[in-house]
Design an enzyme around this catalytic site. Sequence first.
Site, mmCIF file in Angstrom:
data_model
loop_
_atom_site.group_PDB
_atom_site.id
_atom_site.type_symbol
_atom_site.label_atom_id
_atom_site.label_comp_id
_atom_site.label_asym_id
_atom_site.label_seq_id
_atom_site.Cartn_x
_atom_site.Cartn_y
_atom_site.Cartn_z
ATOM 1 N N VAL A 9 31.025 44.075 44.326
ATOM 2 C CA VAL A 9 32.017 43.458 43.454
ATOM 3 C C VAL A 9 31.666 41.975 43.372
ATOM 4 O O VAL A 9 30.936 41.456 44.205
ATOM 5 C CB VAL A 9 33.471 43.657 43.957
ATOM 6 C CG1 VAL A 9 33.897 45.110 43.805
ATOM 7 C CG2 VAL A 9 33.637 43.182 45.384
ATOM 8 N N SER A 10 32.202 41.298 42.375
ATOM 9 C CA SER A 10 31.797 39.914 42.130
ATOM 10 C C SER A 10 32.530 38.882 42.968
ATOM 11 O O SER A 10 31.984 37.828 43.271
ATOM 12 C CB SER A 10 31.996 39.572 40.653
ATOM 13 O OG SER A 10 31.182 40.401 39.866
ATOM 14 N N THR A 11 33.777 39.151 43.332
ATOM 15 C CA THR A 11 34.555 38.138 44.038
ATOM 16 C C THR A 11 35.182 38.712 45.299
ATOM 17 O O THR A 11 35.377 39.922 45.419
ATOM 18 C CB THR A 11 35.677 37.563 43.150
ATOM 19 O OG1 THR A 11 36.568 38.621 42.791
ATOM 20 C CG2 THR A 11 35.108 36.921 41.894
ATOM 21 N N GLN A 14 38.253 41.144 45.160
ATOM 22 C CA GLN A 14 38.119 42.475 44.570
ATOM 23 C C GLN A 14 37.895 43.519 45.661
ATOM 24 O O GLN A 14 37.415 43.213 46.750
ATOM 25 C CB GLN A 14 36.966 42.508 43.568
ATOM 26 C CG GLN A 14 37.241 41.687 42.322
ATOM 27 C CD GLN A 14 36.054 41.677 41.379
ATOM 28 O OE1 GLN A 14 34.937 41.376 41.772
ATOM 29 N NE2 GLN A 14 36.310 42.000 40.122
#
Length: 184
Positions: A9-11, A14
């Site tokens: 996931v990007s962050t 998340q």
Amino acid sequence: MAKYGYARVSTSDQDLSIQMDALRAAGCGIIRMEKQSGTSTEKRAELATLLDFLRPGDELFVTRVDRLARSVGDLQMIVSILREKQVSLKATEQPVDTSSAAGKAFLDMLGVFAEFETNLRKERQLEGIAKAKAKGVYQGRKATIDASRVFDLRKNGKGASAIAHELGIGRASVYRILNKTNSA
């Protein structure tokens, strides 16, 4: 032949649980996961570890191709590494299976769309910033360097390198602050 999973996931806020569940359901015994932007393979230590570890005949599973890469170049580089290692790539939510010609073609198309989506997001962000600037509501990031401290140190006879070292910043930042006042 082993099945490995990769979840991303990007962050940090998340959740990886949906990807983890799908990869376990696909039979992955080992799953590497990370919370890192997919726009580049830099800083993705878990992906690098996994790519180093894979052996001929292994299968690498992701839920979707955009979890692996968000640019065509990065995707092609990863697929090339997998091909050299004789490892197939499969996606649980997309008809991607690099052990077949159709799966390879579909993978390339998904890579193009993932990069297109990233570029659209960047364009929308820049448009939003331009509109906010036009309205006078966007000021940019708040200054993290105390400019008055830079000037005080300069008045005390310190050079740019000494100022940068004392404040723990780059010399270019010192010059930028000093030049901003000189040009104003």
